[in-house]
Motif scaffolding. Structure first.
Motif, PDB file in Angstrom:
ATOM      1  N   VAL A 176      42.729  38.365  36.064  1.00 30.57           N
ATOM      2  CA  VAL A 176      41.640  39.114  35.411  1.00 30.57           C
ATOM      3  C   VAL A 176      40.300  38.755  36.062  1.00 30.57           C
ATOM      4  CG1 VAL A 176      40.429  39.496  33.235  1.00 30.57           C
ATOM      5  CG2 VAL A 176      42.904  39.174  33.230  1.00 30.57           C
ATOM      6  N   VAL A 177      40.094  37.440  36.268  1.00 32.61           N
ATOM      7  CA  VAL A 177      38.878  36.960  36.931  1.00 32.61           C
ATOM      8  C   VAL A 177      38.764  37.600  38.316  1.00 32.61           C
ATOM      9  CG1 VAL A 177      37.674  34.901  37.746  1.00 32.61           C
ATOM     10  CG2 VAL A 177      39.065  34.784  35.683  1.00 32.61           C
ATOM     11  N   SER A 178      39.901  37.665  39.007  1.00 31.15           N
ATOM     12  CA  SER A 178      39.933  38.203  40.362  1.00 31.15           C
ATOM     13  C   SER A 178      39.564  39.687  40.407  1.00 31.15           C
ATOM     14  CB  SER A 178      41.322  37.990  40.957  1.00 31.15           C
ATOM     15  OG  SER A 178      41.406  38.549  42.231  1.00 31.15           O
ATOM     16  N   VAL A 179      40.112  40.463  39.477  1.00 32.48           N
ATOM     17  CA  VAL A 179      39.831  41.906  39.461  1.00 32.48           C
ATOM     18  C   VAL A 179      38.335  42.155  39.233  1.00 32.48           C
ATOM     19  CG1 VAL A 179      40.154  44.033  38.130  1.00 32.48           C
ATOM     20  CG2 VAL A 179      42.132  42.667  38.794  1.00 32.48           C
ATOM     21  N   PHE A 180      37.751  41.444  38.255  1.00 36.90           N
ATOM     22  CA  PHE A 180      36.326  41.641  37.996  1.00 36.90           C
ATOM     23  C   PHE A 180      35.488  41.118  39.166  1.00 36.90           C
ATOM     24  CE2 PHE A 180      37.808  42.139  33.593  1.00 36.90           C
ATOM     25  CZ  PHE A 180      37.154  43.309  33.293  1.00 36.90           C
ATOM     26  N   LEU A 209      33.343  34.296  34.034  1.00 32.94           N
ATOM     27  CA  LEU A 209      34.646  34.534  33.411  1.00 32.94           C
ATOM     28  C   LEU A 209      35.480  33.258  33.374  1.00 32.94           C
ATOM     29  CD1 LEU A 209      35.528  38.016  34.926  1.00 32.94           C
ATOM     30  CD2 LEU A 209      35.126  37.504  32.533  1.00 32.94           C
ATOM     31  N   TYR A 210      35.244  32.378  34.322  1.00 31.54           N
ATOM     32  CA  TYR A 210      35.961  31.094  34.416  1.00 31.54           C
ATOM     33  C   TYR A 210      35.810  30.284  33.130  1.00 31.54           C
ATOM     34  CZ  TYR A 210      36.388  26.177  35.929  1.00 31.54           C
ATOM     35  OH  TYR A 210      36.687  24.856  36.038  1.00 31.54           O
ATOM     36  N   ILE A 211      34.644  30.453  32.469  1.00 29.09           N
ATOM     37  CA  ILE A 211      34.390  29.725  31.225  1.00 29.09           C
ATOM     38  C   ILE A 211      35.405  30.137  30.155  1.00 29.09           C
ATOM     39  CG2 ILE A 211      32.669  29.315  29.413  1.00 29.09           C
ATOM     40  CD1 ILE A 211      30.533  30.064  31.570  1.00 29.09           C
ATOM     41  N   ARG A 212      35.764  31.427  30.139  1.00 31.67           N
ATOM     42  CA  ARG A 212      36.641  31.939  29.087  1.00 31.67           C
ATOM     43  C   ARG A 212      38.114  32.041  29.490  1.00 31.67           C
ATOM     44  NH1 ARG A 212      34.431  33.756  24.252  1.00 31.67           N
ATOM     45  NH2 ARG A 212      36.640  33.918  23.813  1.00 31.67           N
ATOM     46  N   MET A 213      38.370  32.233  30.781  1.00 31.20           N
ATOM     47  CA  MET A 213      39.730  32.552  31.209  1.00 31.20           C
ATOM     48  C   MET A 213      40.469  31.312  31.688  1.00 31.20           C
ATOM     49  SD  MET A 213      40.127  35.797  30.842  1.00 31.20           S
ATOM     50  CE  MET A 213      39.016  37.103  30.360  1.00 31.20           C
ATOM     51  N   LYS A 214      41.661  31.100  31.121  1.00 26.30           N
ATOM     52  CA  LYS A 214      42.468  29.958  31.554  1.00 26.30           C
ATOM     53  C   LYS A 214      43.237  30.313  32.816  1.00 26.30           C
ATOM     54  CE  LYS A 214      44.716  27.218  29.148  1.00 26.30           C
ATOM     55  NZ  LYS A 214      45.249  26.151  28.314  1.00 26.30           N
TER      56      LYS A 214
END
Lengths: 172, 128
Positions: free
Chosen positions: A108-112, A97-102
């Motif tokens: 959002v990264v954290s929840v997933f 997700l780090y690739i897509r999420m700023k």
């Protein structure tokens, strides 16, 4: 961030020490709920912070050091496999997700990541104890993961936002 | 703050997605509750194998040696609970009495699970 390898190493070490303290303190709290696997997951703030502030490989190093030493320090070697499986699956999802999420979407990264952690734990439990009944816990664990992941993610997000503004992040 | 993810969802949209996911999971959990099984008999499982079947109509207290440690199991008034354990986290004693099969009593360090005997239409029976 254009930091040298040595300053990254020192920074990761510092974060690992802080993550360990938080991890051990959290393990001393009485169980929040009678459900194994539900916890605040505060140590993940440091993994997320390292992922976005230093880099993916440093975050992975931090995670492995924290889970290994954390199991030793909290005296709960029995949960080492659960923590490691959950941690690595969580890292994998967060890394993707780090690739897509700023940096304004760290929550959002954290929840997933938190949900992946819970899935990894349940899978380990099912494999170790040969008990598919553990899957019954998955919905409850995922709900707790969404809630705790949201807040740990926001903590990491606000920390990075504040630190990027401060003069510390400009020093070598 | 834009550029790399200009097509992605807003923060509010993400929060709504998470809220929806929670509602969905609550619904799933509710359906787990319905497949409760037989509430008169409880199974004690070690590493997934039934080692003892408890008749919940007769009160008893005993210490179970799991091979990883001991758990004190108590049956009173048709309810089974773990009252003592020598594991480090003691999550199993905090669980209280067994109420439904969506929440079996679990002691991870001792590989112990206590749940009601599966009844007809139970997920486990369908799976087997």
């Amino acid at each position: 961030m254009k930091h040298s390898k040595i300053s990254n190493l020192a920074f990761t070490g510092l974060l690992a020490a802080m993550a360990l303290v938080v991890f051990v303190l959290e393990a001393q709290l009485p169980p929040l709920t009678p459900i194994p696997g539900i916890k605040l997951g505060l140590a993940n703030i440091f993994t997320l912070f390292a992922l976005y502030f230093i880099g993916p490989m440093w975050a992975l190093t931090l995670l492995i050091v924290r889970v290994t030493l954390g199991s030793v320090f909290s005296g709960q070697m029995s949960v080492f496999l659960y923590s490691m499986a959950g941690g690595l699956l969580s890292y994998l999802i967060m890394r993707l997700l780090y690739i897509r999420m700023k940096e304004d979407r760290i929550f959002v990264v954290s929840v997933f990541g938190a949900m992946a952690h819970n899935i990894g734990q349940i899978l380990t439990g099912v494999l170790l104890m040969q008990t598919p009944a553990l899957f019954y816990y998955l919905p409850v664990l995922l709900i707790s993961g969404i809630i705790t992941g949201l807040f740990t993610g926001l903590a990491a997000q606000f920390s990075i936002k504040a630190l990027k503004k401060s003069p510390i992040s400009d020093s070598p | 703050m834009t550029g790399r993810n200009e097509h992605s969802l807003s923060a509010l949209q993400w929060i709504l997605i998470f809220a929806g996911l929670i509602l969905l999971l609550l619904t799933v959990r509710f359906f787990f509750d319905l497949s409760d099984g037989n509430r008169e008999r409880a199974l004690i499982l070690l590493d997934g194998k039934t080692v003892r079947t408890l008749d919940l109509s007769e009160d008893q207290t005993f210490v179970l040696d799991t091979g990883y440690g001991t758990n004190t199991i108590q049956v009173t008034d048709g309810c089974v609970s773990v009252t003592d354990a020598d594991c480090p986290d003691r999550v199993c004693t905090a669980h209280g009495p067994l109420t439904d099969n969506s929440m079996p009593i679990i002691c991870l360090p001792h590989h112990l699970v206590i749940r009601f005997e599966p009844g007809h239409g139970d997920v486990d029976i369908i799976a087997e």
